[in-house]
Enzyme design. Structure first.
Site, PDB file in Angstrom:
ATOM      1  N   CYS A  25       5.921   0.502  -9.573  1.00 50.82           N
ATOM      2  CA  CYS A  25       6.402   1.774  -9.778  1.00 50.82           C
ATOM      3  C   CYS A  25       7.810   1.986  -9.470  1.00 50.82           C
ATOM      4  O   CYS A  25       8.925   2.673 -10.308  1.00 50.82           O
ATOM      5  CB  CYS A  25       5.828   2.875  -8.911  1.00 50.82           C
ATOM      6  N   HIS A  69       8.736   8.848  -5.650  1.00 53.40           N
ATOM      7  CA  HIS A  69       9.717   7.739  -5.108  1.00 53.40           C
ATOM      8  C   HIS A  69      10.980   8.314  -5.665  1.00 53.40           C
ATOM      9  O   HIS A  69      11.124   8.733  -6.461  1.00 53.40           O
ATOM     10  CB  HIS A  69       9.541   6.342  -5.619  1.00 53.40           C
TER      11      HIS A  69
HETATM   12  C1  2RA Z   1       4.294   1.092  -3.096  1.00 46.02           C
HETATM   13  N1  2RA Z   1       5.286   0.189  -5.070  1.00 46.02           N
HETATM   14  O1  2RA Z   1       4.928   2.220  -3.225  1.00 46.02           O
HETATM   15  C2  2RA Z   1       4.247   0.041  -4.058  1.00 46.02           C
HETATM   16  C3  2RA Z   1       2.813  -0.253  -4.862  1.00 46.02           C
HETATM   17  N2  2RA Z   1       2.481   1.075  -5.676  1.00 46.02           N
HETATM   18  O2  2RA Z   1       3.374   0.897  -2.167  1.00 46.02           O
END
Ligand code: 2RA
Length: 330
Positions: free
Chosen positions: A126, A234
């Site tokens: 991601c 994120h």
């Molecule tokens: C996380 N990118 O954010 C890793 C797996 N989804 O934990």
């Protein structure tokens, strides 16, 4: 089209169902797949109820495409079995991403490489996806030399148990721990396990996957990935050094013109991307666009995306849409 979702009861799997329905993917029959203990459970999809089956059962039902988000071991075991049965697999685990014989796809970045021979296609990590979506138009215009990225990653990236730990800590409940430390009112500078070089596996994923997706090993990448007590998505602070100089307004225009990117950049009105605004959306949001005044031909950006959507489920569905458009499935 017969579509299997392997890991249909998990965070990403259920998001895949939501995205398939929202984007009106041409599903004529859904095959929800989960572990033996979930077999027989009912899942509703577009007003119809479907019974959960095991991965073995699903192969016999011969879906046209299978979206996997069930962990690396399930993908390692079952993706080849699905592929041998002629079923195209789009896998969200890390199992196949760095396999030289498998394609690692973000449709708007390198979707052009997909062919009928691709029966196991890897969905990138991601935190990598949202970064390469932004890198792509800038690399084509100014040629990227180096990227320094620091991430601020949602607990949803870890899964249900991590979200529960955060909520428990907020409620003063001493529950199960998904992390080695308290996450509420804290940040944890570790995502996944440490490697011998002092980087974590998550940081090495961002570095290696970026070069593979951008098809350019000359791009130097370094990353620090951090877990923060946030749900919606994120965030990433991205510093990009180019071979060639750029005009800031041209950068803004270039990013705004890119499908899948929304520029939110008006500091005078305190407008910039935030996880709470990206949550549930499929776009990558970019703001805080400014020159790095410490170095020529270098840009600072702030990039935010919902890691369960563009970072996982939506990207996987967009790969399936591209395969369908190319008449490679269905
Ligand atoms: C996380 N990118 O954010 C890793 C797996 N989804 O934990």
């Amino acid at each position: 089209m017969k579509v299997a979702v392997v890991g249909a009861t998990g965070l990403v799997g259920s998001e895949m169902l939501t995205v398939l329905a929202e984007r009106n993917f041409p599903v004529t029959e859904l095959i929800p797949v989960a572990s033996e203990r979930s077999k027989g459970k009912e899942i509703e999809f577009k007003g119809k109820k479907y019974k959960v089956v095991t991965a073995q059962d699903a192969i016999a039902l011969k879906p046209d495409v299978a979206l996997f988000s069930a962990g690396g071991s399930t993908s390692t075991e079952f993706a080849p079995l699905f592929a041998e049965a002629g079923i195209t697999v789009i896998d969200n685990s890390s199992a196949w991403r760095m396999d030289p014989s498998k394609k690692l796809i973000v449709p708007e970045v390198n979707g052009d490489v997909l062919t009928a021979e691709d029966k196991i296609i890897a969905n990138p990590n991601c935190s990598t996806i949202q970064m390469v979506v932004v890198m792509k138009p800038l690399h084509e215009k100014y040629k990227i030399k180096r990227v320094v990225v620091s991430t601020y990653q949602s607990v949803t990236g870890t899964g249900v148990a991590a979200v529960k730990q955060l909520n428990d800590e907020r409620a003063g409940i001493d529950g199960e721990k998904a992390y080695p430390h308290q996450i509420d009112l804290n940040v944890i500078p570790q995502i996944d396990v440490f490697q011998d070089n002092g980087y974590t596996k998550e940081e090495m994923k961002m570095i290696k996957e970026t070069n593979k997706i951008m098809r350019d090993d000359s791009i130097r990448v370094t990353a620090t990935t951090v877990r923060i007590p946030v749900i919606g998505g994120h965030s990433e602070s991205v510093n990009i050094e180019f071979e060639n100089d750029f005009d800031l307004q041209e950068v803004r225009d270039l990013l705004a013109a890119q499908e899948g990117i929304i520029v939110v950049d008006n500091p005078a009105k305190l407008e910039y991307p935030m996880p709470k605004d990206a949550h549930g959306k499929d776009e990558v949001f970019v703001g805080r666009i400014r020159r790095d005044e410490s170095q020529d031909k270098t840009l600072n950006l702030w990039v935010v995306a919902d890691n369960l959507r563009k970072g996982a489920a939506t990207n996987a569905v967009q790969v399936a849409e591209l395969l369908h458009k190319k008449q490679l499935i269905g």
